[in-house]
Design a protein around this motif. Structure first.
Motif, PDB file in Angstrom:
ATOM      1  N   UNK A   1       0.707  -1.234  -0.109  1.00 49.61           N
ATOM      2  CA  UNK A   1      -0.039  -0.103  -0.044  1.00 49.61           C
ATOM      3  C   UNK A   1       0.479   1.071   0.141  1.00 49.61           C
ATOM      4  N   UNK A   2       0.530   1.778  -1.328  1.00 49.64           N
ATOM      5  CA  UNK A   2       1.358   3.632  -0.985  1.00 49.64           C
ATOM      6  C   UNK A   2       1.087   4.342  -0.377  1.00 49.64           C
ATOM      7  N   UNK A   3       1.485   5.512   0.253  1.00 50.89           N
ATOM      8  CA  UNK A   3       0.860   6.254   0.331  1.00 50.89           C
ATOM      9  C   UNK A   3       0.217   7.750  -0.234  1.00 50.89           C
ATOM     10  N   UNK A   4      -0.592   7.565  -0.907  1.00 52.62           N
ATOM     11  CA  UNK A   4      -1.091   8.765  -2.029  1.00 52.62           C
ATOM     12  C   UNK A   4      -1.814   9.681  -1.184  1.00 52.62           C
ATOM     13  N   UNK A  22      -2.009   3.281  16.092  1.00 53.43           N
ATOM     14  CA  UNK A  22      -3.187   1.683  15.526  1.00 53.43           C
ATOM     15  C   UNK A  22      -4.031   2.154  15.530  1.00 53.43           C
ATOM     16  N   UNK A  23      -4.939   2.877  16.078  1.00 54.63           N
ATOM     17  CA  UNK A  23      -6.420   3.637  15.041  1.00 54.63           C
ATOM     18  C   UNK A  23      -6.451   3.871  13.922  1.00 54.63           C
ATOM     19  N   UNK A  24      -5.241   4.595  13.681  1.00 50.19           N
ATOM     20  CA  UNK A  24      -5.204   5.438  12.296  1.00 50.19           C
ATOM     21  C   UNK A  24      -4.833   4.389  10.659  1.00 50.19           C
ATOM     22  N   UNK A  31      -1.517  -1.001   6.339  1.00 50.72           N
ATOM     23  CA  UNK A  31      -0.227  -0.393   7.291  1.00 50.72           C
ATOM     24  C   UNK A  31      -0.668  -1.225   8.790  1.00 50.72           C
ATOM     25  N   UNK A  32       0.214  -1.134   9.068  1.00 52.13           N
ATOM     26  CA  UNK A  32       1.221  -1.182  10.676  1.00 52.13           C
ATOM     27  C   UNK A  32       1.422  -0.038  11.447  1.00 52.13           C
ATOM     28  N   UNK A  37       3.124   5.452  11.666  1.00 53.20           N
ATOM     29  CA  UNK A  37       4.119   6.473  13.270  1.00 53.20           C
ATOM     30  C   UNK A  37       5.593   7.152  12.227  1.00 53.20           C
ATOM     31  N   UNK A  38       5.970   6.115  11.385  1.00 53.00           N
ATOM     32  CA  UNK A  38       7.142   6.262  10.598  1.00 53.00           C
ATOM     33  C   UNK A  38       6.926   7.733   9.535  1.00 53.00           C
ATOM     34  N   UNK A  39       5.548   7.090   8.868  1.00 56.56           N
ATOM     35  CA  UNK A  39       5.505   8.373   8.344  1.00 56.56           C
ATOM     36  C   UNK A  39       4.941  10.019   8.409  1.00 56.56           C
TER      37      UNK A  39
END
Length: 176
Positions: A1-4, A22-24, A31-32, A37-39
């Motif tokens: 899955x990429x970040x569109x 985690x909720x997000x 995504x995990x 968080x990384x994003x």
DNA sequence: CCCTGATTCGC
DNA sequence: GCGAATCAGG
């Protein structure tokens, strides 16, 4: 899955609303929480003030309340059902709290005599394996949940399970 | 053990 | 840039 762009927008929105990673992650799907968080970091979004902790949603501290004497029968609230929903991690907890003028007062007297070893958890602490038996008056701020470990994914611990599933016929009248 | 966010670092 | 692994904390 990429970040569109869309997903990034949703991420920004939810993050700003104070949802946990985690909720997000659960809402975005695919995504995990680590990915989220990384994003967040890469986007240089403002992190959560104090690290390692509960979501700011819980920040609302209850104004200390002097413990009042054992509550005398004060069941003003007529039979009501309020639904309260909260998410813990990817887990959604929706509780139907019935305020039954009869049953409640029988099972939940002023003191916690009936409740064994309640962990006194906040709603935000509930998971799939914590007992969700409500203790106390939901309208008061000393309200909490049993929180003891519940077998499998049962909503209640062994003790409260018995109370929860009593046949109607058995609990009618002041049987207890 | 459950959960939280932060950081690192190989990919 | 991505995110799993890891760390640090409640």
């Amino acid at each position: 899955m990429n970040w569109t762009d869309e997903r990034v927008e949703k991420l920004k929105k939810l993050w700003s609303e104070g949802l946990s990673a985690s909720q997000i992650a659960a809402q975005l799907g695919g995504v995990s929480r680590n990915a989220v968080i990384g994003k967040v970091h890469r986007l240089s979004l403002p992190g959560r003030a104090k690290a390692g902790g509960t979501a700011p949603a819980t920040a609302s501290r209850a104004p200390k309340r002097t413990t009042s004497a054992p509550r005398a029968p004060n069941y003003a609230a007529r039979a009501t059902t309020r639904t309260v929903t909260r998410a813990q991690g990817a887990t959604v907890v929706r509780e139907e709290v019935e305020i039954d003028t009869v049953e409640e007062m029988e099972f939940v007297p002023a003191s916690n005599v009936v409740v064994p070893i309640s962990r006194r958890l906040e709603l935000t602490q509930l998971t799939e394996r914590t007992c969700k038996w409500p203790v106390g008056d939901p309208l008061k701020d000393d309200f909490h949940f049993c929180g003891n470990d519940s077998p499998d994914s049962s909503p209640y611990c062994n003790y409260h399970q018995k109370l929860a599933y009593q046949p109607v016929s058995d609990r009618r009248r002041a049987a207890r």
